[in-house]
Write an enzyme that holds these catalytic residues in place. Structure first.
Site, short mmCIF file in Angstrom:
data_model
loop_
_atom_site.label_atom_id
_atom_site.label_comp_id
_atom_site.label_asym_id
_atom_site.label_seq_id
_atom_site.Cartn_x
_atom_site.Cartn_y
_atom_site.Cartn_z
N HIS A 162 -26.67 -11.73 -36.67
CA HIS A 162 -27.58 -10.61 -36.38
C HIS A 162 -27.89 -9.81 -37.66
O HIS A 162 -29.05 -9.50 -37.94
CB HIS A 162 -26.94 -9.69 -35.32
N HIS A 167 -31.55 -8.52 -39.64
CA HIS A 167 -31.86 -7.41 -40.55
C HIS A 167 -32.15 -7.85 -41.98
O HIS A 167 -33.04 -7.30 -42.63
CB HIS A 167 -30.71 -6.41 -40.56
N GLU A 208 -34.81 -2.42 -34.19
CA GLU A 208 -33.92 -3.34 -33.48
C GLU A 208 -34.66 -4.15 -32.41
O GLU A 208 -34.41 -5.34 -32.26
CB GLU A 208 -32.76 -2.59 -32.80
N SER A 227 -32.77 -12.14 -33.75
CA SER A 227 -31.48 -12.81 -33.98
C SER A 227 -30.87 -13.29 -32.68
O SER A 227 -29.76 -13.81 -32.66
CB SER A 227 -30.51 -11.87 -34.69
FE FE2 Z 1 -28.68 -4.24 -35.69
#
Ligand code: FE2
Length: 294
Positions: A162, A167, A208, A227
């Site tokens: 993730h 990110h 997010e 992700s």
């Molecule tokens: Fe995150």
């Protein structure tokens, strides 16, 4: 406390200086002593870390490198279909390794010439103000462990897949990196817990779990969607609402399941105009007013 507190496995420091990660019974790695020992060792690296030093090397097993390789391959195919072009271009520029888990230090070195962002290892939950405020200085807190190899497409907590595939690729884009920095500046500017929570919720529903119109299609740019092997196939069927700072900042979400309410930016410019401008200018007073109109 905020909901994020339940998201991470608690980390306890022992008297002998070692660190124990308390996995829940339902965690896929709960009954695997070798995995748990590795989790403890990796958490220990973050607990002993001082910012500015190189990030300590984490040891991974062959099975874990294979998880990375498998998930990278599968997600890349889904990204081509579902990710915004800004993300695809940034991922291409970053060039993460495909066959092994990169060290966080290595990801920092790849990011540095692109946007200047660097990683800071995190053992588990980082207090909200600390997590967000250092974004202003182009630092990103990241877990270093990977999910249990028995379930490569599932993790109950944010892992290195993730943090780096979601990110890291995003932080390789100057436009996205600028938004992360603005969120950090906002978190640093506000003083009340309510205002900080509001800022963090806007982050949640954008960086997010944000989605964006690109031509006729709805694409994703949020690291949480990009992700997640399952969520990326589902987001177009969710309750898609127009981008609205007041609504995002006051909407309650459940981190333990797929996000069923998502907010759509009409374009990247729209995201920057609405959310970037909000983070650039918000303060306690403005947020208190917005909360009363919600
Ligand atoms: Fe995150």
């Amino acid at each position: 406390m905020f909901e994020e507190a339940q998201y991470f496995a608690p980390v306890a420091a022992n008297e002998d200086g070692s660190v124990t990660v308390e996995l829940a019974k339902s965690h896929p790695g709960f009954a695997d002593p070798v995995y748990r020992a590795r989790r403890n060792a990796i958490a220990g690296l973050a607990v002993g870390y001082t910012r500015g030093e190189p990030i300590p090397h984490a040891e991974y097993s062959e099975e874990e490198h294979e998880v990375w390789s498998l998930v990278t391959r599968e997600l890349a195919a889904k990204h081509r279909k579902y990710a915004v072009s800004e993300f695809l271009d940034a991922a291409e520029a970053l060039g993460l390794p495909k066959d092994r888990i990169p060290q966080l230090e290595e990801v920092s070195e790849l990011l540095r010439p692109l946007t200047g962002f660097r990683y800071i290892p995190a053992a588990g939950l980082v207090p909200l103000r600390e997590f967000y405020s250092v974004l202003a200085d182009s630092f990103f807190h990241s877990t270093q462990y990977i999910r249990h190899h028995s379930v490569p497409f599932y993790t109950p907590e944010p892992d290195v897949i993730h943090e780096v595939i979601g990110h890291g690729n995003t932080l390789a884009s100057e436009r996205f990196a600028a938004l992360y920095r603005l969120a950090g500046q906002a978190a640093r500017r506000v003083e009340t817990a309510e205002a900080l929570e509001f800022v963090s919720k806007v982050f949640w529903f954008t960086l997010e779990f944000g989605v964006m119109r690109e031509g006729r299609e709805l694409k994703a740019y949020g690291a949480g969607i990009l992700s997640s092997y399952g969520e990326i196939e589902e987001f177009r069927g969710m309750d898609i609402r127009p981008l609205d700072v007041t609504v995002m900042g006051t909407t309650v979400y459940d981190i333990t399941k797929y996000q069923d309410v998502l907010f759509e930016a009409a374009s990247f410019d729209h995201l920057e105009d609405v959310v970037g401008q909000f983070w650039a200018s918000c303060d306690d007073e403005m947020i208190a007013k917005l909360r009363t109109t919600a």
